[in-house]
Design a protein around this motif. Structure first.
Motif, PDB file in Angstrom:
ATOM      1  N   ASN A  60      71.951  23.098  16.098  1.00  0.00           N
ATOM      2  CA  ASN A  60      72.859  23.468  15.008  1.00  0.00           C
ATOM      3  C   ASN A  60      73.302  22.254  14.208  1.00  0.00           C
ATOM      4  OD1 ASN A  60      72.771  26.234  15.501  1.00  0.00           O
ATOM      5  ND2 ASN A  60      74.423  26.138  16.988  1.00  0.00           N
ATOM      6  N   GLU A  61      73.603  21.158  14.903  1.00  0.00           N
ATOM      7  CA  GLU A  61      74.005  19.933  14.217  1.00  0.00           C
ATOM      8  C   GLU A  61      72.864  19.386  13.358  1.00  0.00           C
ATOM      9  OE1 GLU A  61      75.568  17.025  16.958  1.00  0.00           O
ATOM     10  OE2 GLU A  61      76.950  18.478  17.828  1.00  0.00           O
ATOM     11  N   ASP A  64      72.465  21.624  10.293  1.00  0.00           N
ATOM     12  CA  ASP A  64      73.536  21.380   9.318  1.00  0.00           C
ATOM     13  C   ASP A  64      73.296  20.070   8.567  1.00  0.00           C
ATOM     14  OD1 ASP A  64      74.773  23.724  10.132  1.00  0.00           O
ATOM     15  OD2 ASP A  64      76.294  22.707  11.362  1.00  0.00           O
ATOM     16  N   GLU A  67      70.381  20.425   6.084  1.00  0.00           N
ATOM     17  CA  GLU A  67      70.785  21.180   4.882  1.00  0.00           C
ATOM     18  C   GLU A  67      71.610  20.311   3.930  1.00  0.00           C
ATOM     19  OE1 GLU A  67      69.908  24.168   3.698  1.00  0.00           O
ATOM     20  OE2 GLU A  67      68.517  24.265   5.384  1.00  0.00           O
ATOM     21  N   ARG A  68      72.522  19.519   4.481  1.00  0.00           N
ATOM     22  CA  ARG A  68      73.349  18.646   3.634  1.00  0.00           C
ATOM     23  C   ARG A  68      72.490  17.622   2.903  1.00  0.00           C
ATOM     24  NH1 ARG A  68      76.844  18.820   8.021  1.00  0.00           N
ATOM     25  NH2 ARG A  68      76.141  16.801   8.759  1.00  0.00           N
TER      26      ARG A  68
END
Length: 105
Positions: A60-61, A64, A67-68
């Protein structure tokens, strides 16, 4: 930060994701072995579940962060596809590998 640096970060993130997905695949296989053993080992099963939870948190990290970073350079990559063609293909291959591992799991 320049686009090449962002692309490098994306590549490293996807490589880490492949590694985490491989570890998750192995943990899933261990879980199956534990669950099918004649004598069920509750401690081993719980430890395996905890390991898988930690790996899922890492995924998940990584997602994320990807995506950033991708959001920072998305438009430039779309506008200058010819310049970044090799990098885009490399990223696509890594994404494909992640998808394959996800399906395997």
């Amino acid at each position: 930060m320049d686009t090449a640096s962002y692309i490098n970060i994306l590549k490293e993130t996807l490589e880490k994701k492949v590694s985490v997905l491989q570890a998750l695949s192995e943990a899933t296989k261990r879980q199956t072995v534990i669950a099918q053993a004649e004598e069920f080992d509750t401690d081993a099963f719980e430890a395996n579940i905890e390991q898988k939870d930690a790996l899922l948190d890492q995924l998940n990290e990584l997602d994320d962060g990807f995506e950033r970073v991708f959001g920072e350079i998305r438009s430039e990559l779309n506008e200058q596809k010819d310049i970044y063609k090799k990098d885009i293909l490399n990223l696509q291959d890594l994404i494909r590998r992640c998808t394959e591992l996800g399906v395997e799991i």
